[in-house]
Design a protein around this motif. Structure first.
Motif, mmCIF file in Angstrom:
data_model
loop_
_atom_site.group_PDB
_atom_site.id
_atom_site.type_symbol
_atom_site.label_atom_id
_atom_site.label_comp_id
_atom_site.label_asym_id
_atom_site.label_seq_id
_atom_site.Cartn_x
_atom_site.Cartn_y
_atom_site.Cartn_z
ATOM 1 N N LYS A 1 1.000 -0.040 8.980
ATOM 2 C CA LYS A 1 0.485 1.240 8.521
ATOM 3 C C LYS A 1 1.390 1.491 9.929
ATOM 4 O O LYS A 1 1.395 3.168 10.515
ATOM 5 C CB LYS A 1 -0.316 1.405 7.949
ATOM 6 C CG LYS A 1 0.332 1.414 6.346
ATOM 7 C CD LYS A 1 -1.723 1.464 6.057
ATOM 8 C CE LYS A 1 -1.796 1.746 3.955
ATOM 9 N NZ LYS A 1 -0.325 2.921 3.510
ATOM 10 N N ASP A 2 0.293 1.064 11.140
ATOM 11 C CA ASP A 2 0.290 1.800 12.342
ATOM 12 C C ASP A 2 1.483 1.374 12.826
ATOM 13 O O ASP A 2 1.545 2.436 14.441
ATOM 14 C CB ASP A 2 -0.852 0.727 13.440
ATOM 15 C CG ASP A 2 -1.870 0.460 12.598
ATOM 16 O OD1 ASP A 2 -2.611 0.957 11.894
ATOM 17 O OD2 ASP A 2 -2.899 -0.160 12.807
ATOM 18 N N ALA A 3 2.325 0.809 12.562
ATOM 19 C CA ALA A 3 3.747 0.810 13.153
ATOM 20 C C ALA A 3 5.091 1.462 12.667
ATOM 21 O O ALA A 3 6.071 2.084 12.746
ATOM 22 C CB ALA A 3 4.760 -0.532 12.813
ATOM 23 N N GLY A 4 3.738 2.948 11.528
ATOM 24 C CA GLY A 4 4.788 3.785 11.241
ATOM 25 C C GLY A 4 5.074 4.008 10.359
ATOM 26 O O GLY A 4 5.722 4.786 9.579
ATOM 27 N N ARG A 5 4.268 3.354 8.932
ATOM 28 C CA ARG A 5 4.299 3.366 7.841
ATOM 29 C C ARG A 5 6.488 2.790 7.258
ATOM 30 O O ARG A 5 6.518 3.005 7.910
ATOM 31 C CB ARG A 5 4.598 4.314 7.618
ATOM 32 C CG ARG A 5 2.543 5.322 7.639
ATOM 33 C CD ARG A 5 2.042 6.424 7.044
ATOM 34 N NE ARG A 5 0.977 6.177 7.643
ATOM 35 C CZ ARG A 5 -0.303 6.597 6.920
ATOM 36 N NH1 ARG A 5 -0.658 5.138 6.650
ATOM 37 N NH2 ARG A 5 -1.740 6.674 7.903
ATOM 38 N N ASN A 6 6.027 2.630 6.108
ATOM 39 C CA ASN A 6 7.081 1.623 5.915
ATOM 40 C C ASN A 6 8.116 1.113 6.262
ATOM 41 O O ASN A 6 8.928 1.038 6.539
ATOM 42 C CB ASN A 6 7.962 3.607 5.587
ATOM 43 C CG ASN A 6 9.305 2.570 4.300
ATOM 44 O OD1 ASN A 6 9.231 2.483 3.280
ATOM 45 N ND2 ASN A 6 10.795 3.492 4.744
ATOM 46 N N ASP B 1 0.905 -1.168 -0.115
ATOM 47 C CA ASP B 1 0.131 0.110 0.085
ATOM 48 C C ASP B 1 0.692 0.839 0.068
ATOM 49 O O ASP B 1 2.089 1.463 0.528
ATOM 50 C CB ASP B 1 -0.386 -0.098 1.321
ATOM 51 C CG ASP B 1 -1.652 1.000 1.496
ATOM 52 O OD1 ASP B 1 -3.367 0.854 0.724
ATOM 53 O OD2 ASP B 1 -1.245 2.085 1.900
ATOM 54 N N VAL B 2 1.024 2.161 -0.739
ATOM 55 C CA VAL B 2 1.066 3.447 -0.857
ATOM 56 C C VAL B 2 1.076 4.403 0.137
ATOM 57 O O VAL B 2 -0.582 4.832 0.599
ATOM 58 C CB VAL B 2 0.566 4.277 -1.800
ATOM 59 C CG1 VAL B 2 1.718 5.785 -2.589
ATOM 60 C CG2 VAL B 2 1.524 3.417 -3.769
ATOM 61 N N ASP B 3 2.167 4.932 1.292
ATOM 62 C CA ASP B 3 1.710 5.517 2.005
ATOM 63 C C ASP B 3 0.873 7.102 2.349
ATOM 64 O O ASP B 3 2.005 7.811 1.397
ATOM 65 C CB ASP B 3 3.244 5.698 2.957
ATOM 66 C CG ASP B 3 3.607 4.572 3.426
ATOM 67 O OD1 ASP B 3 2.479 3.112 4.550
ATOM 68 O OD2 ASP B 3 4.448 3.901 4.425
ATOM 69 N N HIS B 4 0.428 7.552 2.414
ATOM 70 C CA HIS B 4 0.410 9.026 2.531
ATOM 71 C C HIS B 4 0.173 9.093 1.446
ATOM 72 O O HIS B 4 -0.563 10.758 0.603
ATOM 73 C CB HIS B 4 1.034 9.658 3.242
ATOM 74 C CG HIS B 4 1.698 9.845 4.206
ATOM 75 N ND1 HIS B 4 0.798 9.587 5.119
ATOM 76 C CD2 HIS B 4 3.352 9.316 4.563
ATOM 77 C CE1 HIS B 4 1.940 9.336 6.570
ATOM 78 N NE2 HIS B 4 3.043 9.136 5.502
ATOM 79 N N THR C 1 6.743 6.500 -0.114
ATOM 80 C CA THR C 1 7.719 4.698 0.067
ATOM 81 C C THR C 1 6.063 4.077 0.428
ATOM 82 O O THR C 1 5.214 4.645 -0.194
ATOM 83 C CB THR C 1 7.602 4.525 1.738
ATOM 84 O OG1 THR C 1 6.725 5.556 2.882
ATOM 85 C CG2 THR C 1 8.535 6.043 1.719
ATOM 86 N N VAL C 2 6.107 2.722 0.892
ATOM 87 C CA VAL C 2 5.327 2.166 0.834
ATOM 88 C C VAL C 2 5.279 1.058 2.554
ATOM 89 O O VAL C 2 6.343 0.931 2.872
ATOM 90 C CB VAL C 2 5.334 0.823 -0.023
ATOM 91 C CG1 VAL C 2 5.169 1.941 -1.827
ATOM 92 C CG2 VAL C 2 6.298 0.353 -0.655
ATOM 93 N N SER C 3 4.280 0.623 2.878
ATOM 94 C CA SER C 3 4.379 -0.444 3.503
ATOM 95 C C SER C 3 3.813 -1.957 3.029
ATOM 96 O O SER C 3 2.714 -2.133 2.059
ATOM 97 C CB SER C 3 3.392 0.213 4.828
ATOM 98 O OG SER C 3 3.396 0.979 5.038
ATOM 99 N N ILE C 4 4.031 -3.163 3.066
ATOM 100 C CA ILE C 4 3.791 -4.484 3.320
ATOM 101 C C ILE C 4 3.537 -5.558 4.401
ATOM 102 O O ILE C 4 4.333 -5.759 5.654
ATOM 103 C CB ILE C 4 4.963 -4.852 2.096
ATOM 104 C CG1 ILE C 4 5.585 -3.558 1.117
ATOM 105 C CG2 ILE C 4 5.003 -6.002 1.518
ATOM 106 C CD1 ILE C 4 6.806 -4.030 1.009
#
Length: 662
Positions: free
Chosen positions: A652-657, A537-540, A622-625
Motif C-alpha cells: 500500500k505504501d508503494a502506491g497501492r494495487n 486489502d481493498v484499496d480506498h 483495486t487491491v494490494s496483496i
C-alpha cells in the motif's frame, strides 16, 4: 400489485443506468399500446391494423412473416386487415407483438452490444415453448403465455442500452461465473435483469401477471398470495426458459447454471406433458421465422454440440456431489432427541438412518426394513436404503414404486400421514408385493417440519408372519423421532456452517481460518510441506462507503470474495479476516507460485474495476496483496500472518494495487 412485486426504487435504477429513465429505452408507448390491444377481448381487426400501420418498419416485418411459406397463404396479402382475415386475430396479435418488440427493442441497438442474435432467438424459443406448454396443460390463455415468454428477458436489453456497466463486457465474463447469471448481474452491475424488467413493465402499465412472470422467472415464488392460474402462468415461463437453455438456446453464447424452481413441479404435471411435441413445435416455428429476423437456426451438428455443452456444464456442477468431504474444523458435538429404540448420538443422516433400521429389526422383530423416498419429478417412490444382512440381497436398491398410475396404500400413507399395511387389496399393490417377495408390508411416514420426507417400510420376508396392528403406534413414535433427529442434524449442520462463515461474503470467518491455518502450519513444520499466506486489502475502501453508501461497499466486498473463491484451489482456505481485509492460506505452495497467484488475483480485480468504472465513477476498484512463506525459523502461524500483514502495508505504501512478498 405493490404488495406482490418487490420492485427496485427509482434511486436504485439511477445508480445502475446512465441515462434519465424517461428516455429508457424509447419504445414504451408502442409496446404498452400493443400489450393493451393484445389483452383487450373487444379488440377489432381495425384496431390491430391501425396500430401496426403507424410504423412502416413494423408493417413490413409483419407482412413479410404473414406471406412466408410457414403460413402457406394461397395469395399474397398487402394489408394487415387482409392478414387478419386469413390467420385470425390471435395469430396476428402474436406476430405484431413480436415484430414490434424486434423492431423497437432488439434491432435498434448500439455498437459493442451483447449478441442480439442469441438474445432474440432465445426470446422466440421461450415464447413458442410457453405457448406450447400452455396448450399442453390446458391453460386458459396460451397467447398470454407467448407474450410473457417473448418479454421475460427484456431487462437485458435495457442493461445493454443504458447500463453503467457495459453489458457486453459482463457477458464476456459470464462463462466464468460460478453461480447463476442473475446473481452475477446483481453483484457486478448492481441489479438483476428480471428486477429491471419488472420495474419498467410496472411503470409502463404491463398486465400484472406479465410483470410477475418477468420478475419471478428465475426465483422462488411460493410465498406469493396468488391464485392457481397466476401461479401456473409464472411456472409456464419458468419451464419454457429452462427448456430453452437445456436445448442450447440461451440468451447469450454461454452455458448457464440451470435450475428449475420447485413451484413448477407443484403446479404443472410434468409427466403429462408431451415434451417431444413441445420441442418439435418450437423447432418448426423458429426455423420458419428465422429468415425474417436475420439469424440462422443451428444445424443438427451445432444443435448436438449445444446439447453436449449444456450437459457437460451440468455434469461439472453435479460432480461437486462427489467431492471429498472436508474434515471437521472442530470436533464439537451436541446431543439430539433420541429414538425409543436407539439413541441417535450421531449428527450424520446416513448413520441416523442405519441406526434406526437396525433398531426396528431388533426391537420389533421385522426381517427387513428400508427407506422409501420420493423420486422427483416422476411421482414415484424409490428404495434408497435397505438394512443389509446376509439373508437379504440388494435387489431392492433403486426400485421404484409408482404413486400416480393407480390408487394404492403408499399414496394413502403420504396423503393421510398415517401408517398403512400394504396387502394387495388396492390396485398397484400386488406388483410391489411380488417384487418384495412378501404378502404384506407396513409403511410408516416420517416428517420434518410437518412435511413427509420419506416412508419407513418393513416386512417379514423370511418368517412370513402377519403384521401385528398393535405395533402401529409404537413404530409411529419411532418414525417421529427419526424425523426429529434428521431435522436436528440438518439444523446443526446449517448452524455449524454459519458459525464458521462470514455472513456478508460467505467466506470462512477469522475463527475458522485461524484453526485451519494452525493445522496447515503444523503440517508444514512436521512434514516439510510448503505453505504461503496471501493477505488482500481493498484499496480506498472507505471512499466506496463515503461516496456510494455502505450497501455498495458491501457489494464491493462480495465481488472481491467471489473473485477469490473463483480463482483459488479447493485445497486453499479463503476467508475474510476483518473489515475489507481477506486472507488466503495457500497449502503446498512455494513462494514463486504464491506470487503468480497474487498477481492473477490483482489483475483480475483490476480488470473488474475497469468494468465497474461507470458504476463507481472517479474511484477504481483495486487491491494490494502481501505474501509470506513458511521458513524453518518461523515458530508459529501468528508470525506467518504478521509477516504477510507487514508485506501488505508495504504494498500500500508503494502506491497501492501492488503485490509485495515478505
Amino acid at each position: 400489485m405493490d404488495n406482490i412485486l418487490s420492485l427496485p426504487s427509482d434511486s436504485d435504477i439511477k445508480k445502475v443506468l446512465k441515462r434519465d429513465d424517461k428516455e429508457v429505452p424509447g419504445f414504451a408507448q408502442v409496446m404498452a399500446k400493443m400489450l393493451t390491444v393484445c389483452n383487450d377481448p373487444n379488440t377489432s381487426i381495425e384496431d390491430v391494423a391501425k396500430l401496426v400501420e403507424t410504423d412502416p418498419g413494423i408493417t413490413a416485418k409483419v407482412l413479410g412473416i404473414v406471406n412466408s411459406s410457414f403460413f402457406s397463404l394461397r395469395s399474397k396479402v398487402s394489408a394487415i386487415s387482409e392478414a387478419v382475415l386469413f390467420l385470425g386475430i390471435d395469430e396476428i396479435k402474436k406476430i405484431c407483438l413480436g415484430a414490434t418488440f424486434f423492431q423497437k427493442m432488439v434491432k435498434s441497438g448500439q455498437e459493442n452490444q451483447f449478441d442480439r442474435t442469441f438474445f432474440w432467438r432465445h426470446c422466440l424459443c421461450v415464447a413458442s415453448l410457453s405457448q406450447a406448454i400452455a396448450d399442453e396443460i390446458g391453460y386458459s390463455r396460451p397467447e398470454d403465455a407467448y407474450t410473457a415468454g417473448l418479454l421475460h428477458d427484456f431487462g437485458k436489453i435495457v442493461l445493454d442500452r443504458s447500463g453503467r456497466v457495459n453489458y457486453a463486457d459482463f457477458c464476456k465474463k459470464a462463462d466464468t461465473c460460478t453461480g447463476p447469471l442473475v446473481d452475477a448481474e446483481r453483484d457486478i452491475i448492481g441489479i438483476r435483469h428480471d428486477d429491471l424488467g419488472a420495474y419498467y413493465g410496472d411503470r409502463w402499465g404491463f398486465p400484472p401477471k406479465l410483470c410477475l412472470a418477468i420478475q419471478y422467472h428465475h426465483r422462488r415464488f411460493s410465498h406469493l398470495d396468488l391464485c392457481k392460474e397466476d401461479m401456473q402462468f409464472i411456472c409456464i415461463v419458468c419451464l419454457a426458459d429452462f427448456l430453452a437453455w437445456t436445448q442450447g438456446m440461451g440468451s447469450m453464447d454461454v452455458i448457464s447454471h440451470l435450475a428449475l424452481q420447485p413451484e413448477v413441479e407443484k403446479n404443472i404435471r410434468l409427466d403429462r406433458i408431451n415434451f417431444e411435441a413441445v420441442i418439435q413445435k418450437m423447432d418448426e416455428e423458429i426455423k420458419n421465422t428465422a429468415e425474417f429476423y436475420e439469424f440462422k437456426f443451428p444445424s443438427s451438428d451445432q444443435y448436438r454440440a449445444n446439447l453436449l455443452k449444456a450437459n457437460l456444464r451440468l455434469s461439472s456442477i453435479n460432480s461437486r456431489c462427489f467431492a471429498p468431504r472436508e474434515k471437521e474444523v472442530h470436533g464439537e458435538k451436541r446431543s439430539v432427541t433420541t429414538s425409543i429404540t436407539a439413541p441417535h448420538s450421531s449428527l450424520e443422516p446416513p448413520k441416523i438412518l442405519s441406526a434406526t433400521l437396525k433398531a426396528i429389526c431388533q426391537d420389533f422383530g421385522f426381517d427387513r426394513v428400508y427407506i422409501l423416498r420420493a423420486a422427483s419429478p416422476l411421482r414415484r417412490l424409490q428404495v434408497t436404503k435397505c438394512l443389509k444382512q446376509d439373508s437379504f440381497s440388494d435387489q431392492l436398491a433403486s426400485y421404484y414404486i409408482s404413486i400416480d398410475t393407480a390408487d394404492n396404500g403408499f399414496l394413502q400413507c403420504l396423503r393421510n400421514k398415517e401408517p398403512v399395511v400394504i396387502n394387495g387389496s388396492l390396485p398397484g399393490e400386488k406388483e410391489v408385493l411380488e417384487r418384495f417377495s412378501v404378502s404384506q408390508m407396513l409403511v410408516v411416514p416420517f416428517f420434518s417440519h410437518d412435511k413427509v420426507i420419506g416412508l419407513l417400510g418393513m416386512d417379514h420376508a423370511v418368517s412370513g408372519k402377519k403384521i401385528e396392528p398393535g405395533l402401529f403406534s409404537s413404530i409411529a413414535v419411532v418414525a417421529n423421532e427419526l424425523g426429529l433427529a434428521l431435522e436436528n442434524a440438518s439444523t446443526y449442520k446449517k448452524a455449524k456452517a454459519a458459525s464458521l462463515h462470514d455472513a456478508l461474503t460467505g467466506l470462512l470467518n477469522r475463527i475458522a481460518v485461524d484453526r485451519l491455518l494452525k493445522r496447515s502450519f503444523l503440517k508444514a513444520v512436521n512434514k516439510n510441506i510448503a505453505l504461503c499466506i496471501a493477505m488482500i486489502d481493498v484499496d480506498h475502501f472507505k471512499k466506496f462507503n463515503d461516496m456510494f453508501g455502505h450497501q455498495e461497499g458491501d457489494n464491493v466486498l462480495r465481488l472481491i470474495a467471489n473473485t477469490l473463491k473463483k480463482m483459488s484451489r479447493p485445497t486453499d482456505h479463503v476467508g475474510r479476516y476483518g473489515g475489507e481485509e481477506f486472507i488466503v492460506v495457500l497449502n503446498d505452495t512455494v513462494p514463486a507460485q504464491a506470487v503468480v497467484y497474487a498477481e492473477r488475483i490483482r489483475k483480475e480485480i483490476e480488470h473488474l474495476g475497469h468494468l465497474l468504472s461507470d458504476r463507481f465513477p472517479g474511484l477504481g476498484l483495486t487491491v494490494s496483496i502481501g505474501i509470506s512463506c513458511f521458513k524453518s525459523d518461523i515458530k508459529n502461524y501468528d508470525t506467518l500472518v504478521s509477516k504477510a500483514d507487514k508485506a501488505l502495508y508495504k504494498a500500500k505504501d508503494a502506491g497501492r494495487n501492488r503485490v509485495v512478498s515478505a
